[in-house]
Design an enzyme around this catalytic site. Structure first.
Site, PDB file in Angstrom:
ATOM      1  N   ASP A 225       0.826  -1.206   0.000  1.00 51.30           N
ATOM      2  CA  ASP A 225       0.000   0.000   0.000  1.00 51.30           C
ATOM      3  C   ASP A 225       0.860   1.256   0.000  1.00 51.30           C
ATOM      4  OD1 ASP A 225      -2.178  -1.652   0.043  1.00 51.30           O
ATOM      5  OD2 ASP A 225      -2.656  -1.332   2.155  1.00 51.30           O
ATOM      6  N   ILE A 322       0.710  19.047 -27.768  1.00 54.07           N
ATOM      7  CA  ILE A 322       0.656  20.506 -27.650  1.00 54.07           C
ATOM      8  C   ILE A 322       1.947  21.137 -28.165  1.00 54.07           C
ATOM      9  CG2 ILE A 322       0.626  22.402 -25.964  1.00 54.07           C
ATOM     10  CD1 ILE A 322      -1.349  20.638 -24.315  1.00 54.07           C
ATOM     11  N   HIS A 323       3.058  20.480 -27.908  1.00 53.21           N
ATOM     12  CA  HIS A 323       4.347  20.984 -28.389  1.00 53.21           C
ATOM     13  C   HIS A 323       4.525  20.766 -29.896  1.00 53.21           C
ATOM     14  CE1 HIS A 323       5.455  21.293 -24.143  1.00 53.21           C
ATOM     15  NE2 HIS A 323       6.582  21.886 -24.492  1.00 53.21           N
ATOM     16  N   GLY A 324       3.689  19.947 -30.487  1.00 52.33           N
ATOM     17  CA  GLY A 324       3.796  19.674 -31.920  1.00 52.33           C
ATOM     18  C   GLY A 324       5.117  19.011 -32.263  1.00 52.33           C
ATOM     19  N   GLU A 348       6.003  -1.878 -10.110  1.00 58.86           N
ATOM     20  CA  GLU A 348       5.253  -1.793  -8.853  1.00 58.86           C
ATOM     21  C   GLU A 348       3.830  -2.332  -9.018  1.00 58.86           C
ATOM     22  OE1 GLU A 348       6.533  -0.798  -5.989  1.00 58.86           O
ATOM     23  OE2 GLU A 348       8.400   0.172  -6.614  1.00 58.86           O
ATOM     24  N   GLY A 349       3.662  -3.260  -9.938  1.00 60.62           N
ATOM     25  CA  GLY A 349       2.347  -3.832 -10.209  1.00 60.62           C
ATOM     26  C   GLY A 349       1.715  -3.180 -11.412  1.00 60.62           C
TER      27      GLY A 349
END
Length: 368
Positions: A225, A322-324, A348-349
């Protein structure tokens, strides 16, 4: 993070190594021992405090967090929860200070998500065990001073019930580390094979008690957890960095006579990313608080890991868009982050394992 780590991201990626001076600073800040109790020299952070730190650390290259991750997570928590007084006194102060780096050796060539199928063997020989096998993709293995090695102590079993966890120090005869793996991303964080050939380990080095066999996975389950929440928070930090970089670029980049931030379809990508990152942050903060209050959060922690790791993948994809064309170039951090964050959905799974955990727990609770 802003003054020391971000300015060194590109150097670390190019050199595939963290500069020793930076490692010393990280050590001096106590970051190797964030989750280790104060009585052993750590910072003793609560779960809520640890995820707050991970939100910040996640906003730079994941490599820096990876350096301290095992010491704070699966490399120390098993000892904290189930270790003997002697194991705690021997290892925890050195892990907290960064004098020792821990490594968690579970995955094998044929054992990943099905971790209970480990083939590494541990044969009893008097007051020792003799370990043989190969571990794969082991984080920090080239630099580790102590390994938590999972090996089968009951050869009659084919599942997790016959597996034990051993503390094996680097330099033990028969233990060797393979060359660095060549990875898609996260350059500077090193993984490699760990090979065990007739490695003799005292029975006292079994986590959970002197010679107490077949308890390894019970110990591992107890620390999941915390690790899932920590990784989830790192994902949120990375997403927030990507959103910040994307917004700055969109406000500067002009097309059709105005910044692309004024275009509704670009705004939609920014808004979706912001909303998803915010949702993940809220999930993690609430689950961390409940864990600190003593509530069983296993299902919710798996939800956090599943959602946050998938979320940061979507955010990274939008950031490149967005940066193209610039987003596909190594001149911008989003190109590197796009590759780096892909791993969060696997280690981690995996996402699929989290889905199985969540659904299994739902069915169990409904039937109770």
């Amino acid at each position: 993070m802003k003054e020391r780590l971000i300015p060194n991201e590109e150097r670390v990626a190019e050199e595939d190594a963290i500069p020793p001076a930076l490692i010393a600073e990280i050590r001096d800040m106590g970051l190797f021992g964030m989750s280790i109790p104060e009585e052993f020299g750590g910072l003793g952070l609560t779960m809520a405090e640890e995820v707050a730190a991970a939100f910040v650390l996640g906003q730079t290259s994941p490599v820096f967090r990876s350096l301290v991750g095992t010491n704070n997570g699966i490399g120390s928590q098993g000892i904290i929860i189930d270790g003997t007084p002697e194991q705690k006194a021997t290892y925890l102060p050195k892990l907290a200070s960064g004098e020792m780096i821990a490594s968690f050796a579970l995955t094998e060539p044929d054992a990943g998500s099905d971790a209970g199928s480990v083939r590494t063997s541990a044969r009893r020989d008097g007051d020792h065990f003799v370990l043989n096998g190969t571990k794969r993709f082991i984080t920090n293995a080239p630099h580790a001073h102590v390994f938590t090695v999972f090996a089968r102590t009951d050869p009659a079993t084919t599942n997790a019930s016959g597996v034990s966890a051993f503390l094996v120090e680097a330099g033990t005869p028969g233990l060797s580390v393979g060359p660095h793996d060549r990875k898609m991303g996260q350059k500077g964080s090193h993984t490699s094979d760990v090979i065990l050939q007739d490695v003799r380990v005292p029975a006292d080095n079994i986590i959970g008690g002197s010679g107490r066999e077949n308890q390894g996975f019970k110990t591992a389950m107890k620390v999941l957890d915390r690790g899932r929440l920590h990784i989830s928070a790192v994902c949120v930090g990375a997403a927030e960095r990507l959103i910040r970089d994307s917004l700055a670029y969109a406000m500067e980049r002009k097309q059709f006579g105005e910044p692309i931030a004024g275009k509704q379809l670009v705004q939609a990508m920014l808004a979706d990313s912001r909303a998803e990152a915010f949702a993940a942050r809220c999930m993690i903060e609430e689950t961390a608080r409940r864990k600190d209050a003593g509530v069983n959060v296993s299902t919710d922690a798996a939800c956090c890991k599943m959602y946050a790791s998938e979320m940061v993948g979507r955010v990274a994809d939008r950031a490149v868009q967005i940066h193209g064309g610039a987003g596909y170039m190594a001149d911008y951090a989003v190109e590197r982050f796009y590759r780096d964050v892909r791993l969060f959905r696997i280690y981690e799974g995996t996402t699929q394992i989290q889905q199985m955990v969540i659904a299994r727990n739902m069915i169990r609770d409904a039937a109770a």
